[in-house]
Design a protein around this motif. Structure first.
Motif, PDB file in Angstrom:
ATOM      1  N   PRO A  48       2.371   1.684  12.215  1.00 46.74           N
ATOM      2  CA  PRO A  48       3.466   2.515  11.738  1.00 46.74           C
ATOM      3  C   PRO A  48       3.426   3.833  12.427  1.00 46.74           C
ATOM      4  O   PRO A  48       4.331   4.362  12.811  1.00 46.74           O
ATOM      5  CB  PRO A  48       3.139   2.783   9.993  1.00 46.74           C
ATOM      6  N   GLN A  49       2.214   4.379  12.513  1.00 44.88           N
ATOM      7  CA  GLN A  49       2.287   5.624  13.403  1.00 44.88           C
ATOM      8  C   GLN A  49       2.963   5.452  14.809  1.00 44.88           C
ATOM      9  O   GLN A  49       3.682   6.251  15.352  1.00 44.88           O
ATOM     10  CB  GLN A  49       0.844   6.050  13.561  1.00 44.88           C
ATOM     11  N   HIS A 228       3.665   6.415   5.768  1.00 47.21           N
ATOM     12  CA  HIS A 228       3.100   6.838   4.457  1.00 47.21           C
ATOM     13  C   HIS A 228       2.705   5.853   3.531  1.00 47.21           C
ATOM     14  O   HIS A 228       1.464   6.117   2.820  1.00 47.21           O
ATOM     15  CB  HIS A 228       4.204   7.562   3.783  1.00 47.21           C
ATOM     16  N   ARG A 229       3.125   4.732   3.535  1.00 45.92           N
ATOM     17  CA  ARG A 229       2.738   3.768   2.878  1.00 45.92           C
ATOM     18  C   ARG A 229       1.305   2.959   3.204  1.00 45.92           C
ATOM     19  O   ARG A 229       0.610   2.541   2.543  1.00 45.92           O
ATOM     20  CB  ARG A 229       3.772   2.389   2.759  1.00 45.92           C
ATOM     21  N   HIS A 230       1.508   3.230   4.575  1.00 43.52           N
ATOM     22  CA  HIS A 230       0.191   2.320   5.489  1.00 43.52           C
ATOM     23  C   HIS A 230      -0.863   3.485   5.142  1.00 43.52           C
ATOM     24  O   HIS A 230      -2.250   3.059   4.932  1.00 43.52           O
ATOM     25  CB  HIS A 230       0.447   2.465   6.740  1.00 43.52           C
ATOM     26  N   THR A 236      -6.267   3.819  -0.571  1.00 46.51           N
ATOM     27  CA  THR A 236      -6.638   3.064  -1.580  1.00 46.51           C
ATOM     28  C   THR A 236      -7.757   2.215  -1.173  1.00 46.51           C
ATOM     29  O   THR A 236      -8.701   1.925  -2.115  1.00 46.51           O
ATOM     30  CB  THR A 236      -5.405   2.276  -2.115  1.00 46.51           C
ATOM     31  N   GLU A 237      -7.549   1.317  -0.317  1.00 48.71           N
ATOM     32  CA  GLU A 237      -8.563   0.672   0.211  1.00 48.71           C
ATOM     33  C   GLU A 237      -9.857   1.168   0.402  1.00 48.71           C
ATOM     34  O   GLU A 237     -11.050   0.668   0.066  1.00 48.71           O
ATOM     35  CB  GLU A 237      -8.221  -0.090   1.441  1.00 48.71           C
ATOM     36  N   HIS A 238      -9.830   2.506   1.160  1.00 51.31           N
ATOM     37  CA  HIS A 238     -11.162   3.269   1.235  1.00 51.31           C
ATOM     38  C   HIS A 238     -11.972   3.698  -0.143  1.00 51.31           C
ATOM     39  O   HIS A 238     -13.006   3.452  -0.267  1.00 51.31           O
ATOM     40  CB  HIS A 238     -10.877   4.465   2.160  1.00 51.31           C
ATOM     41  N   ARG A 239     -11.001   3.869  -1.096  1.00 58.37           N
ATOM     42  CA  ARG A 239     -11.582   4.379  -2.308  1.00 58.37           C
ATOM     43  C   ARG A 239     -12.321   2.971  -3.019  1.00 58.37           C
ATOM     44  O   ARG A 239     -13.227   3.287  -3.656  1.00 58.37           O
ATOM     45  CB  ARG A 239     -10.340   4.938  -3.248  1.00 58.37           C
ATOM     46  N   ILE A 240     -11.614   1.871  -2.978  1.00 61.81           N
ATOM     47  CA  ILE A 240     -12.015   0.841  -3.642  1.00 61.81           C
ATOM     48  C   ILE A 240     -13.269   0.412  -3.025  1.00 61.81           C
ATOM     49  O   ILE A 240     -14.317   0.079  -3.449  1.00 61.81           O
ATOM     50  CB  ILE A 240     -11.061  -0.285  -3.615  1.00 61.81           C
TER      51      ILE A 240
END
Length: 477
Positions: A48-49, A228-230, A236-240
């Motif tokens: 996306p970037q 932004h979604r990406h 979220t993935e990093h936190r999990i």
């Protein structure tokens, strides 16, 4: 303000031709620079970037194209009245650029509506923008809304009313449906023309087809939202993954304390050095576990990949290592079974590992490795690399068998286990050489935690491209 399109009005002189030419030159130079940078960027793929950057470049080029066209019109002065355009082009003479469908100039037209006579005067470009037959009459203000999308008509009516009644300038957009069914977005700017009595005599406007600009802006907004979604998904993935890693690995902030009885045979400490650039958690792990027979399991490893998937795989492998070690499985056999586990996994992966079993009653270390850097042994101010038994990467070869070695340790000896990535952009040799160079400081340290601090001071700087782990075990008795 006089109308720029009245047939009975003398043409105005082009304003400051030299200064306008200079502006045109600057605009075209800037357009060339932007286009050059745009070509140098990678084509927009799934990132996306990259799509967002590409869309911004496209939008900038469209806007610069329009600026170039507007400046050219400013330099050339007002166009001739529509009556002058009604005649067919002379033989051998090309049709005016403004009448050609692909011309930038065809995106801007002008109009004047006289209130007393209800006369409408349009430029040829406006007929083309709105898709109206140039052979027919120009639409009056009452007829114009018939071209406009129903939901945009109230806005157009309000703009015209404010201009005619309250003498307010017009600046707004609406969408028109052309006879061919296509929808175009038109930006209209205009103002009232006052008569001798101070009342509104007519209204003139410049109408610009901004469909391409709006399309580019929508693309920018959509790709920005996608970016932004990406980013939110990455966070979220990093936190999990981080939570999973924290839940599985022993705590690394401070000395590792095992629930042993009596004097501790090993002083243990570990540290995880996160990557400076990688956004996701990697599959590096370390472990220290007191076994039911009084022995101590020491292990470090690295599973290829990043994120939740590899963190979950790392947790599975570490659970298998602990379970087999608790059941009395020796390191070589343990890695053989671990390789079979990876070989039958739904998602194939590669991993490296070192597995050690320390026997405090004999002060011996039984260990095996699977394509991993060998432990370092520090004694009496010097360090060495332990001779590694045979072992290939986990998951690389079905049916692989892993050898094991035995090392006799002395009180005060220091073992250092680590994963790859301590030195970015270099092989294992560079990291090992720097670690061995720390031998005098490590051997002089009082605790395993002091040793870990020394390693972190040496390797903890910015620029690391991958996560890495360090586990230190100091023989105390």
């Amino acid at each position: 303000m006089p109308s720029p399109v009245s047939a009975d009005r003398p043409a105005a002189q082009p304003p400051g031709r030299g200064s306008v030419e200079a502006l045109i030159t600057q605009a075209r130079r800037l357009k060339g620079d932007v286009d050059a940078v745009r070509r140098d960027t990678r084509s927009a793929g799934s990132d996306p970037q990259e799509r967002w950057q590409r869309a911004l470049y496209d939008l900038a080029l469209h806007q610069l194209d329009d600026i170039d066209a507007h400046l050219a019109q400013l330099r050339d002065g007002p166009p001739p009245a529509p009556a002058a355009r009604s005649a067919a082009p002379a033989a051998g003479r090309p049709e005016p650029a403004a009448a050609q469908g692909g011309s930038l100039l065809s995106r801007v037209g002008s109009a004047e509506w006289h209130l007393l006579t209800d006369e409408a005067i349009w430029s040829a470009e406006l007929y083309q923008i709105l898709g109206v037959d140039p052979a027919g009459p120009a639409l009056t203000l009452d007829e114009l809304p018939g071209l406009v999308l129903e939901e945009d008509r109230p806005g157009l009516t309000a703009m015209v009313t404010d201009c005619l009644v309250d003498a307010r300038p017009i600046d707004g957009e609406f969408r028109v449906v052309r006879p061919d069914g296509s929808t175009r977005t038109v930006h209209m700017m205009g103002e009232p023309v006052l008569g001798a009595d101070g009342g509104t005599a007519s209204m003139w406007a410049v109408l610009r087809d901004v469909s391409e600009l709006r399309r580019c802006r929508r693309t920018v907004h959509e790709t920005r939202d996608s970016l932004h979604r990406h980013r939110r998904e990455e966070q979220t993935e990093h936190r999990i993954a981080a939570e999973l890693q924290e839940a599985v690995l022993p705590p690394w902030r401070g000395s590792l304390r095992l629930p042993h009885q009596g004097p501790a045979p090993l002083d243990l400490a570990a540290h995880r050095l996160p990557a400076a650039t990688a956004p996701l958690i990697s599959g590096d792990w370390y472990d220290a576990l007191e076994l039911s027979d009084g022995h101590t399991l020491l292990s470090v490893g690295d599973l290829t990949g990043q994120g939740v998937t590899v963190a979950s795989g790392m947790a599975t492998l570490l659970g298998a290592v602990r379970g087999m070690a608790m059941a009395g499985t020796e390191p070589g056999r343990l890695l053989t079974l671990l390789n079979q586990l990876l070989d039958t996994a739904v998602q194939p992966a590669l991993g490296s590992a070192v597995c050690c079993r320390y026997r405090p009653e004999t002060r011996t270390l039984l260990w095996a490795q699977a394509g991993h850097p060998a432990p370092l042994l520090f004694r009496d101010g010097t360090g060495c690399v332990l001779n590694a038994p045979d072992g290939v990467l986990l998951g690389a070869s079905s049916g692989a068998v892993y050898g094991q070695s035995v090392v006799a340790l002395h009180p005060g000896d220091l073992l250092l286990l680590h994963t790859d990535g301590l030195v970015s952009g270099h092989g294992r040799t560079a990291a090992v050489d720097r670690l061995l160079g720390l031998a005098p400081r490590l051997c002089a340290a009082h605790t395993a935690q002091d040793c870990v601090r020394t390693v972190v001071e040496e390797f903890g700087g910015a620029g690391r491209e991958d996560d890495t782990c360090v586990l230190v075990a100091k023989v105390t008795a």
